[in-house]
Design a protein around this motif. Structure first.
Motif, PDB file in Angstrom:
ATOM      1  N   MET A   1       0.841  -1.197   0.000  1.00  0.00           N
ATOM      2  CA  MET A   1       0.000   0.000   0.000  1.00  0.00           C
ATOM      3  C   MET A   1       0.879   1.251   0.000  1.00  0.00           C
ATOM      4  SD  MET A   1      -3.175   0.750   2.471  1.00  0.00           S
ATOM      5  CE  MET A   1      -3.039   2.273   3.361  1.00  0.00           C
ATOM      6  N   PRO A   2       0.748   2.087  -1.022  1.00  0.00           N
ATOM      7  CA  PRO A   2       1.590   3.288  -1.095  1.00  0.00           C
ATOM      8  C   PRO A   2       1.105   4.377  -0.150  1.00  0.00           C
ATOM      9  CG  PRO A   2       0.060   3.255  -2.934  1.00  0.00           C
ATOM     10  CD  PRO A   2      -0.139   1.960  -2.176  1.00  0.00           C
ATOM     11  N   ILE A   3       2.067   5.158   0.336  1.00  0.00           N
ATOM     12  CA  ILE A   3       1.769   6.342   1.136  1.00  0.00           C
ATOM     13  C   ILE A   3       2.099   7.531   0.244  1.00  0.00           C
ATOM     14  CG2 ILE A   3       2.361   7.661   3.197  1.00  0.00           C
ATOM     15  CD1 ILE A   3       3.304   4.918   4.412  1.00  0.00           C
ATOM     16  N   HIS A   4       1.086   8.297  -0.128  1.00  0.00           N
ATOM     17  CA  HIS A   4       1.256   9.419  -1.052  1.00  0.00           C
ATOM     18  C   HIS A   4       1.669  10.674  -0.283  1.00  0.00           C
ATOM     19  CE1 HIS A   4      -0.443   7.250  -4.435  1.00  0.00           C
ATOM     20  NE2 HIS A   4      -1.284   6.733  -3.560  1.00  0.00           N
ATOM     21  N   ILE A   5       2.809  11.238  -0.674  1.00  0.00           N
ATOM     22  CA  ILE A   5       3.333  12.460  -0.064  1.00  0.00           C
ATOM     23  C   ILE A   5       3.892  13.307  -1.198  1.00  0.00           C
ATOM     24  CG2 ILE A   5       5.030  13.420   1.546  1.00  0.00           C
ATOM     25  CD1 ILE A   5       4.941  10.742   3.058  1.00  0.00           C
ATOM     26  N   GLU A   6       3.624  14.591  -1.175  1.00  0.00           N
ATOM     27  CA  GLU A   6       4.147  15.483  -2.202  1.00  0.00           C
ATOM     28  C   GLU A   6       5.658  15.301  -2.323  1.00  0.00           C
ATOM     29  OE1 GLU A   6       1.815  16.448  -3.995  1.00  0.00           O
ATOM     30  OE2 GLU A   6       1.275  18.488  -3.522  1.00  0.00           O
ATOM     31  N   ASP A   7       6.189  15.363  -3.546  1.00  0.00           N
ATOM     32  CA  ASP A   7       7.614  15.151  -3.797  1.00  0.00           C
ATOM     33  C   ASP A   7       8.505  15.998  -2.894  1.00  0.00           C
ATOM     34  OD1 ASP A   7       7.375  13.221  -5.785  1.00  0.00           O
ATOM     35  OD2 ASP A   7       8.481  14.367  -7.280  1.00  0.00           O
ATOM     36  N   ARG A   8       8.203  17.271  -2.793  1.00  0.00           N
ATOM     37  CA  ARG A   8       9.065  18.174  -2.016  1.00  0.00           C
ATOM     38  C   ARG A   8       9.072  17.772  -0.544  1.00  0.00           C
ATOM     39  NH1 ARG A   8      12.168  22.339  -2.232  1.00  0.00           N
ATOM     40  NH2 ARG A   8      12.194  23.877  -0.561  1.00  0.00           N
ATOM     41  N   ALA A   9       7.913  17.481   0.006  1.00  0.00           N
ATOM     42  CA  ALA A   9       7.825  17.054   1.404  1.00  0.00           C
ATOM     43  C   ALA A   9       8.542  15.715   1.594  1.00  0.00           C
ATOM     44  CB  ALA A   9       6.369  16.949   1.834  1.00  0.00           C
ATOM     45  N   LEU A  10       8.379  14.802   0.644  1.00  0.00           N
ATOM     46  CA  LEU A  10       9.020  13.491   0.743  1.00  0.00           C
ATOM     47  C   LEU A  10      10.541  13.617   0.694  1.00  0.00           C
ATOM     48  CD1 LEU A  10       8.568  10.458   1.024  1.00  0.00           C
ATOM     49  CD2 LEU A  10       8.421  10.327  -1.473  1.00  0.00           C
ATOM     50  N   ALA A  11      11.051  14.533  -0.113  1.00  0.00           N
ATOM     51  CA  ALA A  11      12.501  14.738  -0.194  1.00  0.00           C
ATOM     52  C   ALA A  11      13.059  15.192   1.160  1.00  0.00           C
ATOM     53  CB  ALA A  11      12.828  15.761  -1.279  1.00  0.00           C
ATOM     54  N   HIS A  12      12.350  16.080   1.834  1.00  0.00           N
ATOM     55  CA  HIS A  12      12.789  16.562   3.143  1.00  0.00           C
ATOM     56  C   HIS A  12      12.650  15.459   4.196  1.00  0.00           C
ATOM     57  CE1 HIS A  12      12.568  20.395   1.091  1.00  0.00           C
ATOM     58  NE2 HIS A  12      13.276  20.911   2.092  1.00  0.00           N
ATOM     59  N   LEU A  13      11.549  14.746   4.149  1.00  0.00           N
ATOM     60  CA  LEU A  13      11.315  13.650   5.080  1.00  0.00           C
ATOM     61  C   LEU A  13      12.382  12.569   4.910  1.00  0.00           C
ATOM     62  CD1 LEU A  13       9.421  12.489   7.238  1.00  0.00           C
ATOM     63  CD2 LEU A  13       8.077  11.487   5.375  1.00  0.00           C
ATOM     64  N   LYS A  14      12.760  12.286   3.679  1.00  0.00           N
ATOM     65  CA  LYS A  14      13.775  11.276   3.392  1.00  0.00           C
ATOM     66  C   LYS A  14      15.093  11.602   4.092  1.00  0.00           C
ATOM     67  CE  LYS A  14      16.822  10.209  -0.189  1.00  0.00           C
ATOM     68  NZ  LYS A  14      17.264  10.659  -1.460  1.00  0.00           N
ATOM     69  N   VAL A  15      15.515  12.855   4.039  1.00  0.00           N
ATOM     70  CA  VAL A  15      16.771  13.258   4.676  1.00  0.00           C
ATOM     71  C   VAL A  15      16.745  12.935   6.170  1.00  0.00           C
ATOM     72  CG1 VAL A  15      18.190  15.265   5.307  1.00  0.00           C
ATOM     73  CG2 VAL A  15      17.298  15.042   2.984  1.00  0.00           C
ATOM     74  N   VAL A  16      15.641  13.248   6.819  1.00  0.00           N
ATOM     75  CA  VAL A  16      15.527  13.029   8.260  1.00  0.00           C
ATOM     76  C   VAL A  16      15.436  11.534   8.569  1.00  0.00           C
ATOM     77  CG1 VAL A  16      14.144  13.506  10.324  1.00  0.00           C
ATOM     78  CG2 VAL A  16      14.475  15.283   8.592  1.00  0.00           C
ATOM     79  N   ILE A  17      14.651  10.801   7.806  1.00  0.00           N
ATOM     80  CA  ILE A  17      14.511   9.357   8.033  1.00  0.00           C
ATOM     81  C   ILE A  17      15.853   8.658   7.862  1.00  0.00           C
ATOM     82  CG2 ILE A  17      13.554   7.228   7.060  1.00  0.00           C
ATOM     83  CD1 ILE A  17      10.922   8.751   6.608  1.00  0.00           C
TER      84      ILE A  17
END
Length: 106
Positions: A11-27
């Protein structure tokens, strides 16, 4: 619209690209330190109203998929805000980006 796949769930979790890019750095920073934490977000407008939380653990696979082939310029303040929330008891709460204008501009 970016997609986050976590664990064995298809099941995919949809997140705007820009928000996902920032979230990725922290994760990625947290997982490099072998730290577990939660991530919470409000559901995308195409989904039923509500919010979700997942437990991020270094032993589970995670995949970030972006629509845009180019990585965006990152907002250091937003990354710091997300990282700060990652260290709090409630975990990361995905918030809107706060864009500050340069001095003398409105």
């Amino acid at each position: 619209m970016g997609i986050l796949y976590y664990g064995g769930s298809a099941m995919p979790i949809h997140i705007e690209d820009r928000a996902l890019a920032h979230l990725k750095v922290v994760i990625v920073a947290k997982l490099r330190r072998n730290e577990s934490f939660t991530v919470s977000w409000k559901h995308h407008e195409s989904e039923p109203t509500g919010r979700s939380t997942i437990w991020i653990n270094p032993s589970l696979p995670i995949r970030f998929v972006f629509d845009d082939p180019e990585a965006p310029e990152l907002n250091r303040a937003w990354i710091e805000e997300l990282a700060h929330s990652a260290n709090a008891l409630g975990g990361i709460t995905l918030t809107e980006e706060h864009v500050e204008s340069a001095p003398g501009h409105s």
